[in-house]
Design an enzyme around this catalytic site. Structure first.
Site, mmCIF file in Angstrom:
data_model
loop_
_atom_site.group_PDB
_atom_site.id
_atom_site.type_symbol
_atom_site.label_atom_id
_atom_site.label_comp_id
_atom_site.label_asym_id
_atom_site.label_seq_id
_atom_site.Cartn_x
_atom_site.Cartn_y
_atom_site.Cartn_z
ATOM 1 N N MET A 1 0.912 -1.469 -0.078
ATOM 2 C CA MET A 1 -0.156 -0.442 -0.075
ATOM 3 C C MET A 1 0.870 1.412 -0.301
ATOM 4 S SD MET A 1 -2.592 -0.675 -0.124
ATOM 5 C CE MET A 1 -3.357 -2.692 -0.067
ATOM 6 N N ARG A 13 8.455 2.306 -2.952
ATOM 7 C CA ARG A 13 9.326 1.526 -1.954
ATOM 8 C C ARG A 13 10.482 1.836 -2.066
ATOM 9 N NH1 ARG A 13 4.875 -1.532 -1.820
ATOM 10 N NH2 ARG A 13 3.420 -1.670 -0.629
ATOM 11 N N LEU A 404 0.727 -5.949 7.033
ATOM 12 C CA LEU A 404 2.324 -5.762 7.790
ATOM 13 C C LEU A 404 2.956 -5.962 6.580
ATOM 14 C CD1 LEU A 404 1.211 -7.145 11.374
ATOM 15 C CD2 LEU A 404 1.159 -4.829 10.462
ATOM 16 N N GLU A 405 4.028 -4.744 6.220
ATOM 17 C CA GLU A 405 4.638 -4.892 4.956
ATOM 18 C C GLU A 405 5.704 -4.542 5.274
ATOM 19 O OE1 GLU A 405 3.866 -2.055 1.639
ATOM 20 O OE2 GLU A 405 1.241 -2.433 1.796
ATOM 21 N N ASN A 406 5.985 -4.380 7.312
ATOM 22 C CA ASN A 406 7.816 -4.102 6.996
ATOM 23 C C ASN A 406 7.795 -5.698 8.045
ATOM 24 O OD1 ASN A 406 8.254 -1.820 6.486
ATOM 25 N ND2 ASN A 406 6.342 -1.415 7.914
#
Length: 579
Positions: A1, A13, A404-406
């Site tokens: 996102m 990103r 949760l992209e981390n």
């Protein structure tokens, strides 16, 4: 996102660059070799033997040579016997181990080995015809690699090799076989029919599938899964299978046999049984084919919307985002009235109810590109479940989206979602939005989490953007922004444990919504057709259709509005036509 920062909408990103570099390097390597994936040989001449020496590493590394000091013989873990090979790639060394195997000219051989750990390759060179290789991504358990080759008119020796990937995790190898006519240098062992599998169990139920697993059998090349009426439903190389195409709320019984070139064992006993879930048991009341859209609780130069203004095409509206609090694992949500033109909390709550009255599901999304929610232990898992449930009760949300992209921890996120499900009940809508790299292998934490909660999972909408190049389920590398990228990567999920009804494709709504990977809505529709009906495919075509595929997702309803609702106007009506 893409979250909050206007620059993020155009730049993408920065954290994705290393993954793109890895994918590019892998693409180059794969382009330099021919990958041949074939079925296992079902019949062999009586004189056929395993021509490899020390194939199970029971004599250490005798007859094997490994680059530098990368290889060693280990006693654990092993697949069979007391030994196995462990090879550890370094930054400039892929841990290549080789053996010269005596063969006969003008003969066909089946090359196989069982591997575990990091990326592992198996191949044969110097065949005199076409050299072959095959590979697998990271594997937590033993997995068989198999390919075949034919020798040339004067070929009497081939080099069999294994290797890993530069700087990747160590890999393990056991039970290597070069099966075919006796070249005069092998161990002379003819295969015997394996014993039937034991420890057969059924679990991992969805509405239309059941997971069947068993203990590995020595010398088995494949396994056949049967229903108790004798119908063979699957043939696999590993010690588990996902049996699909079942009826909801129905009990099924299964037996399993083991097979190799010598023949097939009798079926396992006793018959083991499992029951599929009831209709709606893991869908949360979402339509068979649904569109998910993310609604922005902030202004990043996309069209600002109230929840009431979200386009009617969206079946699931993910409110973006809940924020981390000072309590580990806990989240909160506050409407950003200042950036939303004075939109009030009371209006927002009323709009949630109105959308639900119109048949929509409104859920709270946790994470996003900048999200820092950490669920790393039992306490934070409980905090997560309690805080999300509190938001559901306060605002009336139907469920939660995990974005949760981390990174996440599969063990404790599973605990958190189990606790939330126990509080919310069977109507919970549970969605996920992993990045493409997160769903490349079942060894990944995101993929493991999805499989762990299959019985309560609604849909995984993988983000097929901001990705660079990635591997498809056929072992080939595909570039983002194409129908092949979407379909070949989606295939990985449905062929590795998720039910098609739990899989969706995620694409940006406009060129400004992501740093890369945008495709026209017509390409989204082509991908949906290819996956559900095997029509409008590109160069990649799945081995089978997935008519129950859940649908599509986009970031975001706001960027869709900015582009004149082109995405929802095209994909919305089309998805209603799917089978």
């Amino acid at each position: 996102m893409i979250r909050r920062s206007p620059l993020a909408a155009s730049a993408g990103r920065g954290s994705r660059i290393p993954r793109r570099a890895w994918a590019g390097a892998l693409s180059a390597a794969l382009a330099a070799s021919t990958l041949t994936l074939t079925g296992l040989a079902t019949e062999a001449a009586a004189a056929d033997v395993n021509n490899a020496k020390n194939p199970g590493f029971e004599s250490g590394l005798a007859n094997w040579a490994c680059s530098s000091t990368t290889g060693s013989a280990v006693s654990s873990p092993v697949r069979t016997g007391t030994g196995a090979l462990k090879a550890s790639p370094a930054g400039h060394d892929n841990a290549r181990c080789t053996q010269a195997v005596a063969v006969k000219p003008n003969s066909t051989y089946t090359l196989s080995a069982w591997v575990q750990g990091g990326l592992a390759y198996l191949g044969a060179s110097g065949t005199g015809t076409t050299d072959v290789s095959t590979w697998t991504a990271d594997s937590a358990g033993w997995k068989q690699l198999t390919t075949t080759f034919t020798t040339g008119a004067t070929t009497t020796s081939v080099t069999v090799y294994t290797h890993g990937w530069y700087g990747a995790a160590a890999y393990l190898v056991d039970d290597v076989s070069v099966f075919g006519p006796d070249g005069g240098g092998g161990n002379g062992e003819e295969p015997v029919i394996p014993v039937p599998p034991t420890g057969v169990a059924v679990g991992g139920a969805t509405k239309t599938s059941l997971d069947v697993s068993w203990k590995p059998v020595p010398n088995a090349a494949s396994y056949h899964v049967y229903r108790e009426d004798g119908t063979k439903v699957q043939t696999v190389s590993g010690a588990s299978a996902v049996v699909t195409g079942l009826a909801p709320d129905t009990e099924y019984g299964f037996q399993v046999s083991a097979a190799n070139a010598a023949g097939e064992s009798v079926k396992s006993t006793p018959v083991v049984r499992g029951r599929t879930l009831k209709e709606g048991g893991n869908g949360g009341g979402v339509p068979k084919h649904a569109i998910t859209g993310y609604w922005q609780n902030f202004n990043n130069q996309a069209t600002v919307q109230t929840l009431a203004q979200v386009q009617d095409a969206y079946d699931i509206i993910a409110v973006s985002f809940a924020d981390a609090t000072s309590t580990p694992g806990a989240v909160s949500f506050t409407l950003n009235s200042a950036q939303l033109g004075g939109y009030t909390d009371a209006q927002f709550r009323a709009d949630v109810k109105a959308k639900q009255a119109a048949g929509k599901k409104v859920i709270i999304s946790v994470g996003g590109e900048l999200g820092t929610v950490r669920v790393n232990d039992a306490a934070s898992a409980t905090n997560f479940a309690n805080s999300v449930h509190a938001l559901m009760q306060s605002y009336g949300f139907d469920g939660v989206d995990i974005d949760l992209e981390n990174g996440l921890n599969a063990t404790y996120m599973t605990q958190a979602l189990r606790q939330l499900s126990a509080k919310a009940g069977p109507s919970l809508v549970l969605t996920m939005a992993p990045q493409t790299i997160d769903m490349q292998s079942t060894a990944g934490e995101y993929f493991k989490t999805a499989l762990n909660v299959k019985d309560i999972l609604t849909v995984v909408n993988t983000q097929y953007y901001n990705s660079g190049a990635m591997l498809g389920c056929d072992g080939k590398v595909y570039s983002q922004g194409t129908v092949d990228f979407i379909t070949a990567l989606t295939c990985i999920q449905v062929e590795n444990g998720l039910d098609p009804s739990q899989v969706g494709i995620g694409l940006p709504a406009s060129t400004r919504a992501a740093g890369g990977g945008y495709v026209a809505p017509s390409v989204v529709n082509n991908a949906l057709d290819c996956l559900t009906k095997l029509t409008n495919c590109g160069s990649f075509k799945p081995a089978r259709a997935y008519p129950a595929l859940r649908g599509a997702m986009t970031w975001s309803t706001n960027w869709d509005a900015t582009a004149g609702n082109a995405w929802s106007n095209a994909v919305g009506p089309h998805i209603r036509t799917l089978p």
